[in-house]
Design a protein around this motif. Structure first.
Motif, PDB file in Angstrom:
ATOM      1  N   ARG A  51      52.024  46.330  34.173  1.00  0.00           N
ATOM      2  CA  ARG A  51      50.971  46.208  35.180  1.00  0.00           C
ATOM      3  C   ARG A  51      49.838  47.198  34.941  1.00  0.00           C
ATOM      4  O   ARG A  51      48.664  46.870  35.165  1.00  0.00           O
ATOM      5  N   ILE A  52      50.162  48.391  34.480  1.00  0.00           N
ATOM      6  CA  ILE A  52      49.115  49.356  34.162  1.00  0.00           C
ATOM      7  C   ILE A  52      48.274  48.853  32.980  1.00  0.00           C
ATOM      8  O   ILE A  52      47.041  48.931  32.996  1.00  0.00           O
ATOM      9  N   LEU A  53      48.941  48.313  31.968  1.00  0.00           N
ATOM     10  CA  LEU A  53      48.222  47.803  30.802  1.00  0.00           C
ATOM     11  C   LEU A  53      47.348  46.601  31.152  1.00  0.00           C
ATOM     12  O   LEU A  53      46.346  46.342  30.478  1.00  0.00           O
ATOM     13  N   SER A  54      47.701  45.879  32.186  1.00  0.00           N
ATOM     14  CA  SER A  54      46.961  44.666  32.544  1.00  0.00           C
ATOM     15  C   SER A  54      45.745  44.932  33.425  1.00  0.00           C
ATOM     16  O   SER A  54      44.869  44.054  33.556  1.00  0.00           O
ATOM     17  N   ILE A  55      45.683  46.097  34.039  1.00  0.00           N
ATOM     18  CA  ILE A  55      44.617  46.386  35.000  1.00  0.00           C
ATOM     19  C   ILE A  55      43.209  46.272  34.400  1.00  0.00           C
ATOM     20  O   ILE A  55      42.312  45.675  35.011  1.00  0.00           O
ATOM     21  N   PRO A  56      42.935  46.829  33.196  1.00  0.00           N
ATOM     22  CA  PRO A  56      41.576  46.669  32.650  1.00  0.00           C
ATOM     23  C   PRO A  56      41.170  45.205  32.505  1.00  0.00           C
ATOM     24  O   PRO A  56      40.015  44.853  32.780  1.00  0.00           O
ATOM     25  N   ALA A  57      42.104  44.338  32.124  1.00  0.00           N
ATOM     26  CA  ALA A  57      41.788  42.912  32.014  1.00  0.00           C
ATOM     27  C   ALA A  57      41.460  42.331  33.382  1.00  0.00           C
ATOM     28  O   ALA A  57      40.570  41.480  33.507  1.00  0.00           O
ATOM     29  N   GLY A  58      42.164  42.785  34.411  1.00  0.00           N
ATOM     30  CA  GLY A  58      41.877  42.321  35.762  1.00  0.00           C
ATOM     31  C   GLY A  58      40.488  42.713  36.217  1.00  0.00           C
ATOM     32  O   GLY A  58      39.773  41.908  36.839  1.00  0.00           O
ATOM     33  N   ILE A  59      40.083  43.942  35.905  1.00  0.00           N
ATOM     34  CA  ILE A  59      38.741  44.395  36.286  1.00  0.00           C
ATOM     35  C   ILE A  59      37.677  43.610  35.535  1.00  0.00           C
ATOM     36  O   ILE A  59      36.681  43.160  36.117  1.00  0.00           O
ATOM     37  N   VAL A  60      37.867  43.423  34.235  1.00  0.00           N
ATOM     38  CA  VAL A  60      36.914  42.642  33.435  1.00  0.00           C
ATOM     39  C   VAL A  60      36.809  41.222  33.980  1.00  0.00           C
ATOM     40  O   VAL A  60      35.702  40.677  34.135  1.00  0.00           O
ATOM     41  N   LEU A  61      37.944  40.610  34.285  1.00  0.00           N
ATOM     42  CA  LEU A  61      37.942  39.252  34.827  1.00  0.00           C
ATOM     43  C   LEU A  61      37.137  39.176  36.118  1.00  0.00           C
ATOM     44  O   LEU A  61      36.309  38.269  36.302  1.00  0.00           O
ATOM     45  N   CYS A  62      37.355  40.135  37.008  1.00  0.00           N
ATOM     46  CA  CYS A  62      36.677  40.106  38.308  1.00  0.00           C
ATOM     47  C   CYS A  62      35.185  40.367  38.169  1.00  0.00           C
ATOM     48  O   CYS A  62      34.373  39.787  38.901  1.00  0.00           O
ATOM     49  N   VAL A  63      34.795  41.233  37.249  1.00  0.00           N
ATOM     50  CA  VAL A  63      33.372  41.479  37.016  1.00  0.00           C
ATOM     51  C   VAL A  63      32.694  40.217  36.488  1.00  0.00           C
ATOM     52  O   VAL A  63      31.593  39.854  36.921  1.00  0.00           O
ATOM     53  N   TRP A  64      33.347  39.521  35.571  1.00  0.00           N
ATOM     54  CA  TRP A  64      32.771  38.282  35.046  1.00  0.00           C
ATOM     55  C   TRP A  64      32.729  37.199  36.115  1.00  0.00           C
ATOM     56  O   TRP A  64      31.774  36.418  36.184  1.00  0.00           O
ATOM     57  N   LEU A  65      33.758  37.137  36.962  1.00  0.00           N
ATOM     58  CA  LEU A  65      33.749  36.159  38.043  1.00  0.00           C
ATOM     59  C   LEU A  65      32.602  36.415  39.021  1.00  0.00           C
ATOM     60  O   LEU A  65      32.090  35.486  39.650  1.00  0.00           O
ATOM     61  N   LYS A  81      29.723  36.902  38.407  1.00  0.00           N
ATOM     62  CA  LYS A  81      28.482  36.330  37.884  1.00  0.00           C
ATOM     63  C   LYS A  81      28.451  34.804  38.002  1.00  0.00           C
ATOM     64  O   LYS A  81      27.513  34.177  37.509  1.00  0.00           O
ATOM     65  N   LEU A  82      29.470  34.228  38.639  1.00  0.00           N
ATOM     66  CA  LEU A  82      29.599  32.772  38.642  1.00  0.00           C
ATOM     67  C   LEU A  82      29.114  32.129  39.939  1.00  0.00           C
ATOM     68  O   LEU A  82      29.656  31.107  40.371  1.00  0.00           O
ATOM     69  N   GLY A  83      28.150  32.708  40.583  1.00  0.00           N
ATOM     70  CA  GLY A  83      27.469  32.093  41.722  1.00  0.00           C
ATOM     71  C   GLY A  83      28.380  31.647  42.842  1.00  0.00           C
ATOM     72  O   GLY A  83      29.013  32.479  43.507  1.00  0.00           O
ATOM     73  N   PRO A  84      28.513  30.337  43.073  1.00  0.00           N
ATOM     74  CA  PRO A  84      29.326  29.837  44.194  1.00  0.00           C
ATOM     75  C   PRO A  84      30.780  30.287  44.131  1.00  0.00           C
ATOM     76  O   PRO A  84      31.387  30.572  45.162  1.00  0.00           O
ATOM     77  N   ILE A  85      31.350  30.349  42.917  1.00  0.00           N
ATOM     78  CA  ILE A  85      32.733  30.810  42.785  1.00  0.00           C
ATOM     79  C   ILE A  85      32.842  32.256  43.245  1.00  0.00           C
ATOM     80  O   ILE A  85      33.780  32.631  43.965  1.00  0.00           O
ATOM     81  N   ALA A  86      31.880  33.075  42.835  1.00  0.00           N
ATOM     82  CA  ALA A  86      31.887  34.486  43.244  1.00  0.00           C
ATOM     83  C   ALA A  86      31.753  34.603  44.757  1.00  0.00           C
ATOM     84  O   ALA A  86      32.455  35.410  45.382  1.00  0.00           O
ATOM     85  N   SER A  87      30.862  33.816  45.340  1.00  0.00           N
ATOM     86  CA  SER A  87      30.666  33.868  46.788  1.00  0.00           C
ATOM     87  C   SER A  87      31.948  33.482  47.526  1.00  0.00           C
ATOM     88  O   SER A  87      32.318  34.113  48.518  1.00  0.00           O
ATOM     89  N   PHE A  88      32.616  32.443  47.035  1.00  0.00           N
ATOM     90  CA  PHE A  88      33.870  32.008  47.662  1.00  0.00           C
ATOM     91  C   PHE A  88      34.940  33.093  47.565  1.00  0.00           C
ATOM     92  O   PHE A  88      35.612  33.428  48.555  1.00  0.00           O
ATOM     93  N   LEU A  89      35.100  33.673  46.373  1.00  0.00           N
ATOM     94  CA  LEU A  89      36.129  34.698  46.184  1.00  0.00           C
ATOM     95  C   LEU A  89      35.821  35.953  47.002  1.00  0.00           C
ATOM     96  O   LEU A  89      36.739  36.590  47.539  1.00  0.00           O
ATOM     97  N   LYS A  90      34.539  36.314  47.112  1.00  0.00           N
ATOM     98  CA  LYS A  90      34.177  37.473  47.939  1.00  0.00           C
ATOM     99  C   LYS A  90      34.478  37.198  49.403  1.00  0.00           C
ATOM    100  O   LYS A  90      34.968  38.074  50.124  1.00  0.00           O
ATOM    101  N   MET A  91      34.185  35.987  49.856  1.00  0.00           N
ATOM    102  CA  MET A  91      34.485  35.631  51.238  1.00  0.00           C
ATOM    103  C   MET A  91      35.987  35.721  51.512  1.00  0.00           C
ATOM    104  O   MET A  91      36.413  36.297  52.510  1.00  0.00           O
ATOM    105  N   VAL A  92      36.779  35.194  50.595  1.00  0.00           N
ATOM    106  CA  VAL A  92      38.235  35.265  50.743  1.00  0.00           C
ATOM    107  C   VAL A  92      38.698  36.720  50.689  1.00  0.00           C
ATOM    108  O   VAL A  92      39.543  37.151  51.488  1.00  0.00           O
TER     109      VAL A  92
END
Length: 425
Positions: free
Chosen positions: A286-300, A302-313
């Protein structure tokens, strides 16, 4: 569930074009924690749906959700620690009034309700004997229930507060101390989850500046490669850990690894099973996976409606977290599962397919979250989700007041960002 975030206040009292641009850029960078919470809570709901639907683990959606396993709760705890740094400047009274109180009340009220409805479903539809009071008390005390996350947020915030004046080596010793209890208590989920998730929470708190800098660089090739390499390394650790636990092929390397594991178990002072010793690689993965999780969320982000939906959730994780379990029990379980659900994937009708029922169950779970959100808006009843603030102590000059930290917790529980005055720098 985790404290919300806010954007840095303008540095000048007179707004200009340049500060406005800077603030906008900061806001974009800091979207990732809310998105991380959104991804995590949706993964949690999907996980519980797969447990409610026979054969759901074999579906493609469930298999994809397995990829989130090293990220789902670790991201929750990392972000929780990330926004718990203000604890390091609080007295215990401020910590309790401004934070623990808002985790404790929902846990004490909604956990028994969820446990009772869950057991009642089994009693009515499967003939299972009703649970005794001792079972309820033990399940709540040992956090072996659907709302265990709130329990551990209380525990981890107290540990963070207690270590605030310790040197770095002593903090590491405190985080590693639960390993010493493995020989006697390793089968308890309370110990297992502490071993796995406490370090992530503490990393989020004590390494907040480093995490922020990494998130700001998450779109750069070097950060992406770094994250992917660590994530693949985590997958490799998982494969090796599974092989050691099963130990079917006793090659020279496997024998050496098993011997190394047994030596570590002896150093902890007791005989430990493969399941017991899996706590440590689970933490490493889980520690090794955290940087990938942060990168994934930063890229998400930038995806407009998807980002807005995930932020709302992500800004409504508490009502979804509490409400989805009740939705699966009361809406799906009592109303649909035992009355209409028949699964036969060979049937011509889509009504009988596993995927169809997964969609139905997921909708019921999210409806439960929405109803819980509406309940939080009702006077008095809403206190079960967002309890009224406790009497405040005197404000200490130079630090956040109880009112400010309490406002932050109330705002988070309602799905709103923290007030800017309480934003940890």
């Amino acid at each position: 569930m985790t404290t919300g975030h806010s954007h840095p206040a303008p540095t000048s009292a007179t707004p200009t074009a340049k500060p406005a641009t800077t603030k906008s850029a900061s806001a974009q960078r800091m979207d990732w924690p809310d998105i991380a919470k959104g991804v995590s809570i949706l993964g949690v709901v999907l996980l519980h749906v797969t447990l409610a639907i026979p054969g759901a683990n074999e579906t493609l959606l469930a298999q994809l959700n397995l990829l989130l396993d090293p990220l789902r709760m670790p991201l929750f705890f990392l972000v929780s620690g990330f926004f718990s740094v203000k604890v390091l400047n609080q007295t215990f009274g401020e910590l309790f009034r401004g934070r623990l109180w808002f985790y404790l009340i929902p846990y004490l009220i909604w956990t028994p309700i969820n446990l009772y409805t869950y057991r009642l479903e089994g009693t009515i539809f499967t003939g299972r004997a009703p649970a005794e009071l001792e079972w309820y008390a033990q399940t709540m005390a040992l956090a072996t229930n659907m709302y265990w996350f709130l329990y551990f947020l209380i525990l981890f915030n107290v540990i963070l507060w207690a270590t605030k004046k310790l040197p770095g080596w002593a903090i590491v010793a405190v985080v590693a101390a639960p390993w010493l209890f493995m020989p006697a208590y390793s089968e308890y989920e309370l110990l297992r989850k502490t071993i796995i998730y406490l370090p992530l929470f503490m990393i989020g708190a004590y390494f907040r500046p480093l995490i922020t800098r990494f998130a700001e660089a998450a779109t750069k090739p070097a950060a992406i490669v770094f994250a992917v390499v660590l994530y693949v390394a985590g997958l490799a650790v998982n494969v090796v850990a599974d092989a050691i636990r099963v130990a079917e092929n006793r090659g020279a390397t496997m024998v050496w690894l098993i011997h190394l594991r047994d030596q570590f178990a002896d150093a902890l002072g007791g005989q430990l099973t493969g399941f017991d010793m899996n706590h440590i690689p689970s933490l490493i993965i889980r520690i090794l996976s955290i940087p990938a999780g942060i990168v994934l969320c930063v890229w998400l982000s930038k995806l407009g409606p998807i980002a807005s939906f995930l932020k709302m959730v992500g800004r409504h994780t508490l009502p979804i977290y509490i409400g989805h379990a009740l939705g699966l029990t009361l809406i799906f379980g009592f109303s649909l599962r035992w009355r209409f659900m028949k699964i036969d994937n060979a049937a011509e009708s889509m009504w009988y397919h596993t995927n169809t029922w997964m969609v139905i169950a997921f909708a019921c779970a999210m409806l439960g979250g929405y109803l819980m959100y509406l309940l939080s808006k009702i006077p008095v009843l809403g206190w079960t989700m967002v309890p009224p603030r406790l009497p405040e102590s005197k404000v200490v000059s130079g630090g956040p007041s109880d009112a400010e930290t309490t406002d932050a917790r109330i705002a988070e529980a309602k799905g709103l960002p923290e007030p800017e005055a309480t934003s940890p720098r």
